[in-house]
Design a protein around this motif. Structure first.
Motif, PDB file in Angstrom:
ATOM      1  N   GLY A   1       0.962   3.838  -3.200  1.00  0.00           N
ATOM      2  CA  GLY A   1       0.137   4.990  -2.846  1.00  0.00           C
ATOM      3  C   GLY A   1      -1.330   4.666  -2.628  1.00  0.00           C
ATOM      4  O   GLY A   1      -2.213   5.443  -3.012  1.00  0.00           O
TER       5      GLY A   1
ATOM      6  N   SER B   1      -4.425   4.334  -0.263  1.00  0.00           N
ATOM      7  CA  SER B   1      -4.844   4.886   1.026  1.00  0.00           C
ATOM      8  C   SER B   1      -5.568   3.837   1.860  1.00  0.00           C
ATOM      9  O   SER B   1      -5.960   2.778   1.371  1.00  0.00           O
ATOM     10  CB  SER B   1      -5.766   6.091   0.803  1.00  0.00           C
ATOM     11  N   ASP B   2      -5.790   4.180   3.127  1.00  0.00           N
ATOM     12  CA  ASP B   2      -6.482   3.271   4.039  1.00  0.00           C
ATOM     13  C   ASP B   2      -7.959   3.114   3.700  1.00  0.00           C
ATOM     14  O   ASP B   2      -8.653   2.298   4.316  1.00  0.00           O
ATOM     15  CB  ASP B   2      -6.329   3.755   5.484  1.00  0.00           C
ATOM     16  N   ARG B   3      -8.432   3.879   2.744  1.00  0.00           N
ATOM     17  CA  ARG B   3      -9.804   3.693   2.269  1.00  0.00           C
ATOM     18  C   ARG B   3      -9.981   2.304   1.643  1.00  0.00           C
ATOM     19  O   ARG B   3     -11.082   1.756   1.640  1.00  0.00           O
ATOM     20  CB  ARG B   3     -10.123   4.776   1.231  1.00  0.00           C
TER      21      ARG B   3
ATOM     22  N   LYS C   1       0.828  -1.200   0.000  1.00  0.00           N
ATOM     23  CA  LYS C   1       0.000   0.000   0.000  1.00  0.00           C
ATOM     24  C   LYS C   1       0.869   1.259   0.000  1.00  0.00           C
ATOM     25  O   LYS C   1       0.547   2.243  -0.675  1.00  0.00           O
ATOM     26  CB  LYS C   1      -0.946  -0.013   1.206  1.00  0.00           C
ATOM     27  N   GLN C   2       1.950   1.216   0.732  1.00  0.00           N
ATOM     28  CA  GLN C   2       2.837   2.372   0.779  1.00  0.00           C
ATOM     29  C   GLN C   2       3.529   2.587  -0.565  1.00  0.00           C
ATOM     30  O   GLN C   2       3.593   3.718  -1.072  1.00  0.00           O
ATOM     31  CB  GLN C   2       3.883   2.195   1.887  1.00  0.00           C
TER      32      GLN C   2
END
Length: 219
Positions: free
Chosen positions: A179, A181-183, A175-176
């Protein structure tokens, strides 16, 4: 051709797809798919069912050599990441339910649902999903994401392509690095391409050992 004959032939073809699907880990590096070809596979995959027809799945297609090389160490150096034509990251959108109005609105336009029923359906769905505990919402996303992922792999096989589902990767690093997001909840990665070596068949448990009618065994 009679309807019964057509049904029989379609069933036979579907049985072939199911039996020929293999988890392929060695891919022909020369094979590439166009964006249109990949979107066609995904379009057919998204005919899968989802909870309340929210369709919360999202797909990140990773296809450039640079990005596949970036992904490979995150996916524990699995060779199919760089050999396959593309890697499809299947994600679940925690805010996907907010589009239910658009989805149901299209149902109204097509005559599938009346406006009164649609309004009630949308209001109820927004309330349910908006108040759903995170753990429960994530479970729903994983179920829906798993369904569309399996359908995608069968669709790919029906079109002559090969796949392998991959749960072996560092989700936080992924995820990092890309890019995300936590969505979004990560469901799985799916390598897509043409096999350089066929996937080997694997045995399955006897159906009588895993199927129970009406009640579970005592132990």
């Amino acid at each position: 051709m009679s309807t019964s004959t057509q049904t029989s032939q379609s069933s036979a073809l579907f049985a072939d797809v199911i039996r020929e699907r293999r988890s392929v880990r060695v891919y022909d590096k020369s094979v590439r798919l166009t964006h249109e070809e990949i979107k066609e596979l995904l379009q057919e995959a998204t005919l899968a069912p989802s909870s309340s027809n929210v369709q919360p799945w999202r797909f990140l297609v990773i296809e450039t050599e640079e990005l596949k090389a970036k992904l490979q160490p995150i996916a524990y150096n699995q060779s199919q990441v760089t050999e396959a034509a593309a890697v499809i990251a299947v994600l679940g959108d925690t805010e996907g339910y907010k589009q239910i109005g658009d989805i149901i609105g299209e149902s109204v336009k097509r005559g599938y649902m009346t406006e009164d029923i649609a309004k009630s359906y949308v209001e109820r769905s927004i309330n349910v999903y908006g108040s759903m505990p995170e753990e429960r919402l994530h479970k729903v996303l994983h179920i829906d994401g798993g369904i569309v992922s399996q359908q995608f792999m069968l669709v790919a096989r029906a079109h002559g392509y090969d796949t392998v589902p991959m749960g072996g990767y560092d989700e936080d690093q992924f995820k990092q690095a890309f890019g995300i997001s936590d969505r979004y909840v990560t469901i799985m990665l799916i390598a897509l391409g043409k096999a350089a070596q066929p996937g080997h068949p694997t045995p399955r448990l006897p159906i009588d050992d895993i199927t129970f009618f009406n009640e579970m065994p005592a132990n």
